[in-house]
Design a protein around this motif. Structure first.
Motif, short mmCIF file in Angstrom:
data_model
loop_
_atom_site.label_atom_id
_atom_site.label_comp_id
_atom_site.label_asym_id
_atom_site.label_seq_id
_atom_site.Cartn_x
_atom_site.Cartn_y
_atom_site.Cartn_z
N ILE A 70 1.90 -8.19 4.57
CA ILE A 70 1.85 -6.51 3.78
C ILE A 70 2.17 -5.16 4.40
O ILE A 70 2.97 -4.87 5.12
N PRO A 125 1.32 5.00 4.90
CA PRO A 125 0.22 5.36 4.12
C PRO A 125 -0.27 6.19 4.81
O PRO A 125 -1.60 6.54 4.79
N LEU A 180 -11.99 -4.18 7.05
CA LEU A 180 -11.83 -2.60 6.59
C LEU A 180 -12.86 -1.68 7.25
O LEU A 180 -12.64 -0.90 7.36
N VAL A 183 -4.78 -1.34 10.29
CA VAL A 183 -3.40 -2.20 10.36
C VAL A 183 -3.34 -3.30 11.57
O VAL A 183 -3.14 -4.28 11.08
N LEU A 224 3.38 -1.72 3.70
CA LEU A 224 2.73 -0.44 3.81
C LEU A 224 3.47 1.06 3.88
O LEU A 224 4.41 0.96 4.76
N VAL A 281 0.44 -1.53 -0.02
CA VAL A 281 -0.14 -0.47 0.10
C VAL A 281 0.98 1.76 -0.12
O VAL A 281 1.49 1.31 0.81
N GLN A 301 -7.62 5.08 1.51
CA GLN A 301 -6.42 4.37 1.81
C GLN A 301 -6.76 2.95 2.15
O GLN A 301 -6.36 1.60 2.40
N ARG A 302 -8.42 2.87 3.20
CA ARG A 302 -8.29 2.07 3.76
C ARG A 302 -9.46 0.38 2.54
O ARG A 302 -8.77 -0.42 2.68
N ILE A 304 -6.04 -0.45 0.85
CA ILE A 304 -5.80 -1.39 1.67
C ILE A 304 -6.12 -3.08 1.39
O ILE A 304 -5.78 -4.12 1.14
#
Lengths: 258, 274, 283
Positions: free
Chosen positions: C167, C172, C133, C188, C169, C89, C152-153, C156
């Motif tokens: 994952i 982010p 999310l 997260v 990031l 991300v 942004q979510r 993800i």
């Protein structure tokens, strides 16, 4: 507010649910038959009526009116020019304000008008009742490159986003004393400071987006699947064959008539 | 006469949906932070101060001039506004040319503009990159270029929209020193920010907006003491303030230095008592 | 099996002279939460891109050493293949939206379509990712209508739907407001609870100190340190790498408040509070 370059109207009738390929085929058939195979006015008129019925049924006819209004200007000028000045004009039809309109010219203008409306309405049927993404997806399924398909569908959303960015750029440059209103020379001078950031930041964004696409398997070598795998309905198949049969019949008819 | 006077200002982009409601305050030299969640009307407010927008009702006077009677381009001599995204303004191939663009627009001579631009680049520590293409720099450096391109115009009022975004510790320290330097030179510095620690360390006055209304306006210490009011605007005081509060300390502490001083004096007090 | 193994990684971007990464080595266990810190241009983003294969496959350039992710060697694989094992991300929520999809639901499907999943499996995974999310209520919205934190979510969720075990990031929350950042941090954390290995670059030291099991400190392409937050933030030379410790650590350092057992400074509000209360009891 998200904007998309699209004229699609979601009224969810069977016209909207039709396979976009059927609608594309309809455009092809309507144009081929009324322009080349059976170039008679009544054939063209029949397709206009058919398109109108479909548009009415799909409850999007109101959206066609502005399109018609716009094309009306062109149609009127066709009628005037052909009616008054067509070389083959012989038989006077009517006189208005001392101007004589001829029958030959008016009939030819009628043919042209019918053709313009024919094409316009057939395309309107596709554009107003089909989500652009569905159209692109069905083209991709039939062999259009997925990359090209992506470029087409993202352009529909990215271009409006770029337009709204121009507003913030305009604000930023005016804040630095740039005059954006006034004489042509002032406006021309303002062009580069306004367009420069648009170009540069779309290049940056394109690179970032390219990476974001890659990590979501954009270049994966296997076969792609689709979330909305639309099964061709019986209606789709019936209409598709009906259109093909109409096309063949018209060719046969052509030879019979000649 | 105040440098900025905002009298009963309301603003709406579309009728019936007010973004700012009856806001009144006045500003003079010094540093002011405008805080509030997204959608509270902060950016709209600074666009009004810059005459990019005109109030739906009420008046804004900049140096005595009503913004309704001027344009953003004309105000450029008095008010400098650094936008949040540097990519919305940078268009020259050379950093120096970009920083000279504003000064030349407001009628400075070539030499004057060049001198001011070099000074501004020195302030943001980018003078050694003046010949480079701005788009070869990192985003945080481009942000500093956009700040320099406003500083070079030497305006009495400097407005910064989210200056600390994408900055690391060194970048933030640089921006803190720019704010202090501008205040020392007698300018008015207005900053929109979400970074409460930055506000606590750097700003004398704080204005809190919430849903288009002026919720709080006062010295930073006073504003951060009203934790309950801040919470209604979805804001939290700086970390240091939070820590001093959990420790049950009296008063509002805004920086590490203040905390350390307080701690030592309280330990001494304890020792004296025991 | 280790989640990530990096051995003596060296990398130089095309048409540059400086090594962006120079002899980086470390290992990450399955399920760990790793924070990466360092000043701008320290090599944090390059390291992230090397984990997901964008370095070297997207950029080309000179590459040495070895990166093995979830048992797959990055150099001999492709970015698309790696997407099943590791996701990333980025900073800017806006450019992670494909722009080719009209709803949040379809947006999440994008990666799954590319990897050729069947429809039933897709639906299952999209529902799971959107619910995890907290975006299920927005599934019919246009992605561009979301707030920064929601966008942004969504980025993800789009990665999580591909079920990677790791994952990455890369800052982010740097372009989000406090509310949006908090949303992302909470998201997260919920991924971490699901057992997903997390590697996160972050400038907000107070946050990373609170969440990370271990921290990587980068400087000029080198890995300077790799250890518990208390160890890394207690380093006396931290500021020479352009990094400021959490404000709580700074306070503890200037007051000389340490954990007596470990000899390390506290890094969170809770830790410093406990130690200070201990101090005042003693005095």
């Amino acid at each position: 507010m998200a904007r998309v370059l699209s004229l699609y109207v979601e009224t969810n009738t069977f016209v909207q649910r039709l396979d976009p390929m059927v609608k594309l085929l309809y455009i092809l058939v309507a144009v081929l038959i009324s322009f080349i195979i059976l170039p008679f006015r009544w054939v063209g008129a029949a397709f206009i009526v058919l398109s109108c019925l479909a548009l009415l049924y799909a409850r999007v006819f109101a959206r066609v009116v502005p399109l018609l209004g716009f094309s009306f200007l062109i149609l009127v000028s066709i009628v005037i020019i052909q009616g008054l000045f067509m070389p083959g004009n012989k038989t006077p039809a009517i006189s208005i304000f001392g101007l004589t309109f001829y029958k030959e010219g008016l009939l030819y203008a009628l043919t042209l008008c019918i053709r313009v409306l024919d094409v316009l309405l057939a395309f309107a049927l596709l554009v107003l009742t089909t989500r652009p993404s569905d159209l692109i997806q069905s083209l991709v399924k039939r062999g259009l490159s997925p990359r090209f398909g992506y470029v087409l569908s993202s352009a529909l959303q990215v271009i409006p986003q770029m337009m709204s960015q121009v507003d913030s750029i305009m604000d930023a440059q005016r804040s630095r004393g740039l005059e954006t209103e006034g004489s042509l020379w002032v406006r021309l001078k303002a062009f580069l400071p306004l367009i420069g950031p648009v170009v540069m930041s779309s290049l940056l964004e394109t690179r970032e987006r390219a990476m974001a696409l890659e990590v979501r398997g954009f270049s994966a070598s296997g076969k792609k699947t689709f979330l909305y795998e639309r099964e061709s309905s019986t209606l789709d198949r019936v209409l598709q064959w009906a259109l093909i049969v109409v096309l063949i019949l018209s060719v046969v008819l052509r030879f019979v008539l000649v | 006469m105040n440098l900025i006077e905002v009298n009963n200002v309301s603003f709406a982009y579309t009728e019936g949906v007010p973004v700012l409601k009856n806001v009144t305050f006045s500003l003079n030299n010094g540093s002011v932070a405008i805080i509030g969640q997204n959608g509270s009307g902060k950016t709209t407010l600074v666009k009004l101060l810059k005459a990019l927008l005109k109030p739906t009702s009420g008046d804004i006077l900049i140096n005595g001039i009503n913004t309704k009677e001027t344009t953003a381009a004309k105000l450029a001599r008095t008010v400098g506004l650094v936008f949040q995204n540097p990519n919305d303004q940078i268009f020259k191939n050379k950093v120096l040319d970009e920083v000279m663009f504003g000064p030349l627009n407001i009628g400075q001579s070539m030499e004057e503009a060049r001198e001011n631009a070099i000074n501004a680049l020195e302030t943001v520590s980018l003078v050694d990159k003046k010949e480079e293409n701005p788009y070869d720099l990192s985003l945080s450096e481009r942000k500093l270029v956009s700040i320099a391109s406003i500083l070079s115009m030497d305006t009495d009022i400097v407005i910064l929209d989210e200056p600390t975004i994408a900055q690391d510790y060194l970048g933030k320290a640089k921006i803190r020193s720019i704010v202090h330097e501008l205040v020392r030179r007698g300018k008015l510095v207005i900053t929109i920010t979400h970074d409460m620690d930055f506000v606590g360390e750097c700003f004398q006055r704080v204005i809190v907006l919430s849903e288009g209304q002026l919720l709080l306006d006062g010295p930073a210490r006073e504003v951060f003491s009203k934790e309950d009011v801040l919470r209604t605007a979805n804001l939290e005081p700086p970390y240091v303030t939070q820590l001093s509060k959990t420790m049950g300390y009296q008063g509002v502490l805004l920086s590490v230095e203040e905390f350390v001083v307080y701690y030592h004096s309280s330990v001494e007090n304890l020792e004296r008592r025991s | 099996m280790k989640a990530v193994v990096v051995e003596n990684l060296k990398y130089r971007y095309p048409s540059t002279e400086r090594l962006a990464l120079s002899g980086v080595s470390f290992e990450v266990e399955q399920g760990e939460f790793i924070g990466i810190i360092g000043k701008n241009l320290a090599g944090k983003s390059t390291l992230c891109e090397a984990l997901v294969g964008l370095v070297p496959h997207f950029y080309k350039g000179a590459y040495g050493g070895r990166v093995v992710v979830d048992g797959v060697e990055v150099l001999s694989s492709s970015v698309s293949e790696l997407a099943r094992h590791i996701g990333i991300v980025f900073q800017n929520p806006f450019t992670q939206i494909t722009a080719a999809k009209l709803t949040v639901y379809e947006e999440v499907a994008f990666g799954l379509e590319n990897l050729g999943f069947q429809r039933e499996e897709m639906v299952k995974r999209i529902d799971y990712a959107l619910k995890l999310l907290g975006l299920y209520a927005y599934k019919d919205r246009n992605p561009f209508e979301l707030s920064g934190g929601q966008m942004q979510r969504l980025a993800i969720a789009s990665i999580i739907a591909m079920k990677p075990s790791i994952i990455v990031l890369d800052e982010p929350t740097s372009q989000l407001d406090p509310l949006g950042s908090e949303e992302v941090f909470r998201a997260v954390q919920s991924l971490s609870k699901e057992g997903i290995t997390i590697i996160m670059v972050e400038q907000k030291m107070e946050k990373i100190a609170q969440y990370a099991d271990k921290i990587i400190l980068m400087n000029e392409g080198h890995l300077v340190d790799f250890g518990a937050p208390e160890e890394v933030f207690s380093r006396p030379d931290l500021e020479s790498y352009g990094v400021e410790p959490p404000v709580f650590t700074t306070i503890a350092k200037s007051l000389g408040i340490k954990d007596n057992k470990t000899g390390l400074y506290p890094v969170t509000l809770e830790q410093v509070r406990r130690l200070m209360i201990g101090e005042s009891h003693r005095s």
